[in-house]
Design a protein around this motif. Sequence first.
Motif, PDB file in Angstrom:
ATOM      1  N   SER A   1       0.831  -1.203   0.000  1.00 21.38           N
ATOM      2  CA  SER A   1       0.000   0.000   0.000  1.00 21.38           C
ATOM      3  C   SER A   1       0.865   1.252   0.000  1.00 21.38           C
ATOM      4  O   SER A   1       1.927   1.276   0.625  1.00 21.38           O
ATOM      5  N   ASP A   2       0.401   2.282  -0.713  1.00 18.67           N
ATOM      6  CA  ASP A   2       1.114   3.569  -0.698  1.00 18.67           C
ATOM      7  C   ASP A   2       0.520   4.516   0.336  1.00 18.67           C
ATOM      8  O   ASP A   2       0.987   5.648   0.467  1.00 18.67           O
TER       9      ASP A   2
ATOM     10  N   THR B   1      -2.338   5.897   0.209  1.00 17.15           N
ATOM     11  CA  THR B   1      -3.300   6.817  -0.414  1.00 17.15           C
ATOM     12  C   THR B   1      -4.386   6.037  -1.154  1.00 17.15           C
ATOM     13  O   THR B   1      -5.579   6.281  -0.970  1.00 17.15           O
ATOM     14  N   THR B   2      -3.942   5.093  -1.971  1.00 17.17           N
ATOM     15  CA  THR B   2      -4.877   4.292  -2.754  1.00 17.17           C
ATOM     16  C   THR B   2      -5.614   3.326  -1.833  1.00 17.17           C
ATOM     17  O   THR B   2      -5.002   2.699  -0.967  1.00 17.17           O
TER      18      THR B   2
END
Lengths: 173, 157
Positions: A166-167, A169-170
């Motif tokens: 995961s970043d 944000t998404t």
Amino acid sequence: MQVIEHIEVGSGGAASILFDNIPQTYTDLYFVASIRTNRGQAIEGMILKPNSSATLPSVRYLLGTGSSVISDTVTSLGAGVANGASSTGSTFANTGVYIPNYTSSSAKSLSVDSVLENNATLGYQNLTAGLWNVTDAITSLLIVGETGGTIQASSSATLYGITAGSDGTTTVS
Amino acid sequence: MATPTYIALATTTLGATASSVTFSSIPATYRDLVLVVNGGNSGDVLCSFNADTGSNYTYVAANGQSAGAVSFSDTRTGAYMGYLTGTTGLGIMHIMDYSASDKHTTTLSRVASAADSLTGMAAARWANTNVVTSVAVTAATGSFNSGSTFSLFGIEA
């Protein structure tokens, strides 16, 4: 995508290309290869042996030859195609193989894209679906010619590891 | 250490069957996106962008399968990825220039469904120039099997 290992075949050639002791820290594997063998034809199918297992991936391939299209099942072509000795000199096939979830305890899928360049009508473009129906994690990948042809000097292969995550944000739902 | 090129954006593994998986709030900071699906629904998989489920996606595809080599084209309600086998299908979709606002979004896909003796490729186009901010991965028939994994990556230019 991070490089795990790069192999360059030196003078004298090699019987195979082996990615060994693959770290179990990534999500997926992807390797690219550029291979030529001394098989006395224009093409050699390359076999992929996960964990050097005698159980090979079952594959379905779609092959364009420059004059026809073929779809069939075999146990070679798990690692695409390679230029053989009677193909245009100094040409090496290009192959990419994607293996998701290689550490899982499920059967392993693989997707192969491979093309062979030849200065003649005969040229191969190969798309392959593979299934290695073994639940072991993949710790090594062995690539050999289907007829045992010697992999020529200047052939190369690079293994990459891809990590899903995961970043921040998404989102996914 | 070399700079990573596949930037992980989001990933999920289904704990139960599901008819779709949606990636949202996708940052517009990359050049392309790569979607990897491992699992399946024993049917076609479509990807719609920004909640557009209109018949705005054209595609052409080719398969190698038991019946031989086939090619086909159509217009669907999502970008066509291909046919994925129920538990061991593999679908990889490259979504090109998703952050551009001066072109229609195009995709290139590969599917490997060896358990159903099928390999396939497809090219699709979303007839819209908007930046892609969400991707809904939908089973055109049935549901994705529990245990199917979905991962989205960004590729920097």
